[in-house]
Scaffold this active site. Structure first.
Site, short mmCIF file in Angstrom:
data_model
loop_
_atom_site.label_atom_id
_atom_site.label_comp_id
_atom_site.label_asym_id
_atom_site.label_seq_id
_atom_site.Cartn_x
_atom_site.Cartn_y
_atom_site.Cartn_z
N SER A 1 -2.33 3.96 3.42
CA SER A 1 -3.51 3.91 2.55
C SER A 1 -4.66 3.14 3.19
O SER A 1 -5.83 3.48 2.98
CB SER A 1 -3.15 3.24 1.21
N SER B 1 0.84 -1.20 0.00
CA SER B 1 0.00 0.00 0.00
C SER B 1 0.87 1.24 0.00
O SER B 1 2.01 1.23 0.49
CB SER B 1 -0.89 0.03 1.25
N ASP B 2 0.34 2.34 -0.57
CA ASP B 2 0.99 3.61 -0.31
C ASP B 2 0.87 3.86 1.19
O ASP B 2 0.03 3.27 1.88
CB ASP B 2 0.32 4.74 -1.11
N CYS B 3 1.72 4.73 1.71
CA CYS B 3 1.87 4.80 3.16
C CYS B 3 0.59 5.27 3.85
O CYS B 3 0.08 6.36 3.58
CB CYS B 3 3.05 5.69 3.51
#
Length: 784
Positions: A311, A307-309
């Site tokens: 997310s 995941s993006d941080c």
């Protein structure tokens, strides 16, 4: 000096305190020495030399297949231990000889200090900082993309060996630069799906491929981001954390997805990062169709999805997509997410298991993908100093060859947009060169974002001053200056033989979480340029340092402005490259990887509309060179040289006949297009096969050597909302004066000449296709 100043005498410590000061200093010295020593070794598991008992574990046995080793490791873990491996700061398991590992490192255009997995210290104070990606993409040189990746991974491995870096890098950014206002467009390879795809797979290969040639082993692990349709950060209050990108299936498959597909299918990337935004109402990190269905199912990802941080936290707290944190954890894991950048899954997954929202088998699957990646990196193979890259160290970072490659990448990317004949300058004919502008003597601005500490800087001013005598004035205190020193700048320009204005943007104007609202030069820079051009004694050269384009129509049409260069964010050696271009030591060969629109475009087009194709009913003009038909300041692919190139057709078919099966529906009814798969594609070319060759003779008609990018475009029949023009291929060649060469393009009929229809299926249009190379056009008819 013979005597101390009063200040020096006042600051002397009394004799009685000298010993205590010394002891304090000694304590600090020993502390930092210990810290330095602690960081001088890489992090790895299965240190059998230090703990022989680890040899009994199957996951430490390098003779076994990686899949068996992963299964053995997962079987030895408790549920709590497994959950610890779902997050970016993965908890170690001491009883199994597994240390804590930080997954988050970045290497967008050099080893970066963004992310906690990498930092610089006295052993390695800096790393080679290449141009920001948008400028490297302007080189249209696939071999350069890969060469940069190879250098970056070598420096990353060298830093890993002394405990300063990790092995997993969340780069590159392969999103399409859809809207000129996007603050992160600078990180991308531009607006064209083919260029972005070629960059993606090239850079990934450079990062990942080992010298041993084993495709199941990784030098470092790359990650293509941000999946998918992510290109709004913060525009007029619309933030990426809550933005729902409404995307047609046609645009998804035709524009947004190809770079990610190329990453996985062509580049064999080890990871894909899902983005913050929603796509058609679903958070990307919780969409099983996008993750398990496409990335892992259709494209066969050999690696992990991250995941993006935060997310997962965002889809719960910001998007309110689930009622509880446990539900957010469960749907993300079940959708196909393997690793959470952040701590959310570490905090809420156990509750999700206990509540029956997700079973332990799903967690096993996720961490198996993570372990598989670490196994391919050699993390579980014992001391890395005994492995293939174990000999790398600080002397392999910032080598002269690496720094020269950074300079050459900038030279290859810089785009000459205007030249009335003034360029290149002759150093012998210039006695005074005025250098003016807020970006003329900048350092950090040159390396853009997701940067690291560079080996060293050469600013534009330093580069120019290394060739001729210069005078310098900033003209503006910064790029957003509310007041320009017009009087000082015009006075300087009025006495100089040539004036170079270095202007543009920086991260205060365009950056992550910062989109632009207009395309005008920031602050008072336009007024500065206009007044300097009026007052200048000699020709004025405009050097624009930025990620995105500007509406500089005023400068384009000003006869006093003799030349315009776009230099992107040119990296640590930007000043060297700029001077080499201006003084003719290198003939410019960069081409714009994105459209430069007029200000009027953004005044009528909201950034949040994701549609690529124009809509006549509401006046929507479409996006990028493929669909936008309005006026431009500069077009995709624009770029001049100091020499002239001509093209002539050597070979290309005029007719391609597709042979259909006896019962095919298009034998009995009129069809505009055919499916781009099937037997008719496999035998599309006379004599058998699915491809034909286009041969173009390129001639350098000038009096100097030059490098030229040859673009092959096609205009397909007007069906299914097809692009007005589409890039099929590009090649970069070097030719001496009056030299010629033949460039060959292999064209797969159904792959390259097809378009995506309204439901996302590829179709081959029947009828006239027009091939373009420069001013050369060739008609090709496809019939049945």
């Amino acid at each position: 000096m013979g005597s101390s100043s009063p200040l020096t005498r006042r600051n002397r410590a009394p004799p009685s305190s000298v010993s205590s000061v010394f002891l304090i200093f000694l304590c600090f010295f020993l502390y930092f020495l210990d810290l330095s020593n602690a960081q001088s070794s890489p992090v790895f598991a299965c240190d059998v030399a230090a703990n022989p008992s680890l040899a009994a574990f199957g996951f430490c046995n390098t003779v076994l297949k990686i899949e068996y080793r992963v299964a053995d490791l997962v079987a030895r873990l408790t549920l709590q231990e497994k959950i610890g491996f779902l997050v970016s700061k993965a908890n170690g398991v001491t009883r199994l000889g597994i240390p804590t590992y930080e997954w988050w490192s970045e290497a967008l255009h050099g080893v970066s200090y963004n992310g906690p997995g990498t930092h610089f210290a006295s052993q390695v104070p800096g790393a080679t900082s290449f141009p920001q990606v948008i400028l490297t993409a302007a080189s249209f040189n696939v071999s350069l993309f890969q060469a940069i990746g190879k250098v970056v991974s070598t420096e990353a491995r060298a830093m890993y060996n002394v405990g300063l870096a990790g092995l997993t890098y969340w780069s590159p950014n392969v999103n399409i630069f859809r809207d000129p206002r996007w603050g992160r467009g600078q990180e991308t390879p531009g607006e064209d799906p083919l260029l972005a795809s070629k960059y993606a797979s090239g850079y990934v290969k450079g990062l990942q491929e080992t010298d041993a040639g084993d495709s199941n082993r990784l030098k470092v692990a790359a990650c293509c981001k941000h999946y998918t349709a992510y290109d709004v950060d913060n525009w007029k209050g619309v933030e990426r954390y809550s933005f729902n990108a409404v995307v047609t299936q046609q645009d998804m498959d035709d524009t947004y997805q190809p770079p990610f597909k190329s990453c996985v299918v062509d580049g064999n990337v080890a990871s894909v990062m899902c983005s913050y935004n929603q796509v058609n109402g679903k958070p990307t990190c919780a969409d099983p169709d996008l993750l398990s269905g496409v990335i892992r199912g259709e494209w066969k990802l050999n690696g992990y999805i991250v995941s993006d941080c935060d997310s997962v936290d965002v889809l719960y707290k910001n998007q309110h997509y689930t009622k509880t944190p446990a539900e957010a954890a469960a749907i993300s894991i079940l959708a196909g997410l393997d690793l959470n950048c952040g701590s959310f899954l570490g905090q809420h997954t156990e509750e999700a298991v206990k509540s029956g929202l997700v079973n332990e088998a799903a967690i096993d699957k996720a961490i198996s993908n993570n372990f598989l990646t670490l196994m391919r990196l050699g993390f579980f193979d014992g001391n890395p100093k005994n492995q293939i890259y174990g000999g790398l160290g600080p002397t392999d970072v910032c080598t002269s060859a690496n720094q020269e490659l950074a300079a050459d990448a900038a030279r290859q990317g810089i785009v000459l947009l205007k030249n009335t004949g003034c360029l290149p300058l002759s150093p012998k004919s210039i006695k005074t060169l005025a250098v003016i502008g807020p970006n003329a003597n900048v350092t950090k601005t040159m390396i853009g974002n997701y940067e690291g500490t560079p080996c060293k800087y050469t600013t534009p001013l330093q580069g120019l001053a290394g060739t001729v005598s210069t005078t310098y004035l900033p003209g503006c205190s910064n790029v957003a200056c509310s007041v320009a020193d017009v009087a000082g700048a015009t006075k300087l320009a009025a006495t100089a033989d040539v004036t170079v204005l270095v202007i543009g943007a920086d991260q205060s104007i365009e950056a992550e979480s910062r989109d632009r609202v207009d395309l005008n030069l920031p602050g008072q820079q336009q007024e500065l340029v206009i007044q300097v051009a009026k007052a200048a004694k000699g020709p004025v050269l405009l050097v624009i340092m930025s990620g995105g384009g500007f509406d500089i129509t005023f400068a384009k049409n000003d006869p006093k402005i003799a030349g315009i260069l776009w230099v992107g964010y040119p990296g640590e050696a930007g000043g060297i490259a700029i001077a080499d271009i201006i003084f003719g030591r290198y003939s410019p060969s960069g081409r714009l990887p994105m459209t430069w629109y007029p200000q009027s475009y953004v005044e009528k087009v909201p950034m949040t509309i994701m549609n690529m194709r124009p809509n006549k009913s509401n006046g929507y003009p479409g996006r990028t060179y493929r669909f936008y038909t309005g006026e431009t300041v500069y077009a995709f692919g624009d770029g001049l040289s100091y020499t002239t190139f001509s093209h002539s057709l050597v070979k290309a078919p005029s007719l391609v006949s597709l042979s259909l099966e006896e019962n095919h529906v298009c034998r009995s009814s009129e069809c505009q297009s055919l499916d781009a798969i099937g037997p008719h594609c496999e035998n599309a070319v006379s004599g058998g096969g699915s491809a034909f060759e286009v041969q173009i003779k390129v001639r350098n008609g000038g009096d100097r050597e030059g490098i030229h990018t040859v673009f092959l475009f096609t205009t397909p029949p007007a069906i299914h909302g097809s692009p007005r023009k589409h890039l099929l291929g590009f090649e970069k060649i070097r030719l001496g004066k009056m030299e010629e060469a033949v460039v060959r393009f292999k064209v797969e009929v159904c792959k390259d000449l097809s378009v995506v229809d309204e439901i996302g299926k590829r179709k081959i249009g029947l009828g006239k296709h027009l091939l373009h190379v420069g001013d050369l056009k060739h008609s090709l008819s496809i019939r049945i």
